[in-house]
Design an enzyme around this catalytic site. Structure first.
Site, mmCIF file in Angstrom:
data_model
loop_
_atom_site.group_PDB
_atom_site.id
_atom_site.type_symbol
_atom_site.label_atom_id
_atom_site.label_comp_id
_atom_site.label_asym_id
_atom_site.label_seq_id
_atom_site.Cartn_x
_atom_site.Cartn_y
_atom_site.Cartn_z
ATOM 1 N N ARG A 76 0.833 -1.211 0.000
ATOM 2 C CA ARG A 76 0.000 0.000 0.000
ATOM 3 C C ARG A 76 0.868 1.262 0.000
ATOM 4 N NH1 ARG A 76 -3.010 -3.677 -0.721
ATOM 5 N NH2 ARG A 76 -5.035 -4.046 0.233
ATOM 6 N N SER B 241 -10.968 -0.634 3.090
ATOM 7 C CA SER B 241 -10.189 -0.781 4.341
ATOM 8 C C SER B 241 -9.775 0.602 4.834
ATOM 9 C CB SER B 241 -8.919 -1.591 4.086
ATOM 10 O OG SER B 241 -9.257 -2.816 3.491
ATOM 11 N N GLU C 159 -5.445 4.276 5.868
ATOM 12 C CA GLU C 159 -5.163 4.006 4.458
ATOM 13 C C GLU C 159 -5.666 5.136 3.538
ATOM 14 O OE1 GLU C 159 -5.689 -0.139 2.883
ATOM 15 O OE2 GLU C 159 -6.712 0.897 1.259
HETATM 16 C C1 LIG Z 1 -15.458 -0.698 -1.265
HETATM 17 C C2 LIG Z 1 -13.989 -0.433 -1.484
HETATM 18 C C3 LIG Z 1 -13.103 -1.492 -1.597
HETATM 19 C C4 LIG Z 1 -11.729 -1.266 -1.807
HETATM 20 N N1 LIG Z 1 -10.906 -2.332 -1.918
HETATM 21 C C5 LIG Z 1 -9.574 -2.140 -2.124
HETATM 22 C C6 LIG Z 1 -8.685 -3.259 -2.260
HETATM 23 O O1 LIG Z 1 -9.102 -4.415 -2.208
HETATM 24 N N2 LIG Z 1 -7.367 -2.999 -2.442
HETATM 25 C C7 LIG Z 1 -6.871 -1.727 -2.518
HETATM 26 O O2 LIG Z 1 -5.661 -1.578 -2.711
HETATM 27 N N3 LIG Z 1 -7.687 -0.659 -2.400
HETATM 28 C C8 LIG Z 1 -9.016 -0.824 -2.208
HETATM 29 N N4 LIG Z 1 -9.858 0.253 -2.071
HETATM 30 C C9 LIG Z 1 -9.288 1.610 -2.125
HETATM 31 C C10 LIG Z 1 -9.405 2.288 -3.494
HETATM 32 O O3 LIG Z 1 -10.362 1.647 -4.304
HETATM 33 C C11 LIG Z 1 -8.065 2.299 -4.247
HETATM 34 O O4 LIG Z 1 -7.074 2.927 -3.469
HETATM 35 C C12 LIG Z 1 -8.173 3.022 -5.591
HETATM 36 O O5 LIG Z 1 -6.987 2.877 -6.323
HETATM 37 C C13 LIG Z 1 -8.460 4.509 -5.441
HETATM 38 O O6 LIG Z 1 -8.782 5.011 -6.724
HETATM 39 P P1 LIG Z 1 -9.563 6.364 -6.921
HETATM 40 O O7 LIG Z 1 -9.536 6.663 -8.387
HETATM 41 O O8 LIG Z 1 -10.884 6.316 -6.289
HETATM 42 O O9 LIG Z 1 -8.597 7.385 -6.161
HETATM 43 P P2 LIG Z 1 -8.988 8.649 -5.290
HETATM 44 O O10 LIG Z 1 -9.641 8.210 -4.030
HETATM 45 O O11 LIG Z 1 -9.714 9.650 -6.102
HETATM 46 O O12 LIG Z 1 -7.532 9.203 -4.948
HETATM 47 C C14 LIG Z 1 -6.671 8.471 -4.088
HETATM 48 C C15 LIG Z 1 -5.314 9.181 -4.055
HETATM 49 O O13 LIG Z 1 -4.728 9.130 -5.344
HETATM 50 C C16 LIG Z 1 -4.464 10.433 -5.843
HETATM 51 N N5 LIG Z 1 -4.723 10.367 -7.285
HETATM 52 C C17 LIG Z 1 -5.850 9.938 -7.900
HETATM 53 N N6 LIG Z 1 -5.688 9.951 -9.231
HETATM 54 C C18 LIG Z 1 -4.420 10.406 -9.467
HETATM 55 C C19 LIG Z 1 -3.667 10.667 -10.648
HETATM 56 N N7 LIG Z 1 -4.167 10.457 -11.870
HETATM 57 N N8 LIG Z 1 -2.406 11.153 -10.514
HETATM 58 C C20 LIG Z 1 -1.879 11.401 -9.291
HETATM 59 N N9 LIG Z 1 -2.557 11.186 -8.140
HETATM 60 C C21 LIG Z 1 -3.807 10.684 -8.230
HETATM 61 C C22 LIG Z 1 -5.418 11.346 -5.094
HETATM 62 O O14 LIG Z 1 -4.932 12.667 -5.059
HETATM 63 C C23 LIG Z 1 -5.418 10.680 -3.728
HETATM 64 O O15 LIG Z 1 -4.281 11.040 -2.987
HETATM 65 C C24 LIG Z 1 -11.240 0.061 -1.878
HETATM 66 C C25 LIG Z 1 -12.140 1.143 -1.754
HETATM 67 C C26 LIG Z 1 -13.508 0.897 -1.572
HETATM 68 C C27 LIG Z 1 -14.449 2.061 -1.449
#
Ligand SMILES: Cc1cc2nc3c(=O)[nH]c(=O)nc-3n(C[C@H](O)[C@H](O)[C@H](O)COP(=O)(O)OP(=O)(O)OC[C@H]3O[C@@H](n4cnc5c(N)ncnc54)[C@H](O)[C@@H]3O)c2cc1C
Length: 336
Positions: A165, A235, A331
């Protein structure tokens, strides 16, 4: 919409926790040049920039000053050679949609990462992982743009310094770059990884990549709350990594404690188990609670704020620290 800037843009529905948030300025560029122009403009105006993907790993404040950029680079394509397939995916591509499309096409490598919400651009930030697979296992390159001068760069996986992570994007490059494209290295040779959870029992012998992805989706739907129905960020805490001595002390007192030895000798503990053993599964205080099926997930019942959520999370982590002497680390990322 490409370089168009919206003011006082509501982000309440753009984050899976469902926290109320208004962005002072918001843009969702579809092309890299438009993204670069917006970054240069923000630099000239000395305006802070927050990057937003699908908002599934973010804690948003009630107001975000400066510019919120949501890269909408939505193209993806394959580059196929006899031995491997490179997948190029724009930052705005929905991760789960990509996983399912590639699995349906018979490509192996990311089927265990099905149903992780969010956009491709965010996947390297915390090196998304599930069911024994991490993004870094298949990543070939990350294309990005520096926020200060809009210059483009391509990083190798080694340069991304991936960990559990974790990546360079949470450290040296935190808040300094926008990821525009991922290149993944997949294969048409079947190699199912079914050793985590009860995946093996859910698929037959010699499953297809799509069957594995679908099994992962079924398991996840049973265990995790759907953010469309109940606000959450998956998480909320990382599984803590502790020393062998700490693990031995805890295992003497709690022999049933789930633990996994890491390549560096440290021991990974199950944060959900620690929270559950504190009697906190299903615990609710005000607008927030610990999910009643998965103690690692904090849920938002509506009407709460980021500050309240952080207080609630601190109360959960405090009880774990008091009982087990183990610090839990958050996280989801704090925006603003
Ligand atoms: C129900 C649920 C289940 C999940 N299960 C998992 C799992 O099994 N494993 C896991 O690892 N994660 C999990 N996650 C967490 C999440 O899905 C991941 O971390 C995912 O990659 C976040 O993507 P996002 O586009 O929503 O990012 P955001 O929440 O929009 O952003 C997260 C971070 O990334 C940065 N960011 C976003 N896009 C960019 C970009 N293009 N360039 C630079 N920085 C950027 C943002 O500024 C922020 O700091 C889960 C979340 C939920 C709600």
């Amino acid at each position: 919409m490409s370089g168009e800037i919206l003011t006082d843009h509501d982000l309440s529905r753009a984050n899976t926790l469902g926290l109320p948030c208004v962005a002072e300025a918001f843009a969702a560029p579809h092309r890299t040049p438009a993204l670069q122009a917006l970054l240069l403009q923000a630099t000239q105006q000395d305006s802070p920039v927050t990057v937003l993907g699908g908002g599934s790993n973010l804690i948003l404040p009630e107001r975000l000053s400066g510019l919120v950029l949501q890269p909408a680079l939505g193209d993806w394509w394959l580059e196929e050679t006899p031995n491997q397939v490179l997948v190029h995916a724009g930052a705005g591509v929905n991760w789960h949609t990509l996983v399912m499309a590639l699995a349906a096409d018979g490509l192996w490598g990311i089927e265990n990462l099905a149903l992780i919400p969010g956009h491709c651009g965010a996947a390297p930030i915390q090196n998304i992982g599930a069911y024994g697979v991490e993004l870094c296992d298949v990543l070939e390159a990350v294309h990005l743009i520096h926020m200060d001068d809009a210059r483009e760069q391509v990083l190798t996986p080694e340069e991304c310094a991936f960990g559990y992570r974790d990546s360079i994007f949470k450290h040296e490059l935190a808040g300094r770059v926008v990821i525009t494209r991922l290149v993944l290295r997949l294969s048409r040779t079947p190699h199912p990884r079914l050793e985590y959870g009860d995946l093996a029992s859910r698929v037959g012998d010699a499953p297809t990549a799509l069957q594995v992805a679908e099994a992962v989706c079924r398991v996840r739907r049973e265990k995790l709350p759907d953010p469309a129905l109940l606000g959450n960020a998956g998480s909320f805490f990382k599984n803590p990594l502790v020393s062998r001595e700490t693990a031995d002390r805890l295992l003497t007192a709690y022999p049933e404690l789930p633990h996994f030895t890491q390549p560096d000798g440290r021991i990974k503990l199950a944060a959900g188990w620690l929270i559950e053993r504190c009697g906190l599964k299903g615990w609710r205080q005000g607008h927030f609670g610990v999910h009643d099926r998965q103690a690692l997930v904090l849920v938002h019942f509506g009407g709460g704020s980021a500050a309240e959520l952080l207080d609630f999370a601190a109360a959960v982590a405090g009880q774990v620290a008091e009982r087990f002497g183990v610090e839990l680390e958050r996280e989801p990322r704090l925006a603003g």
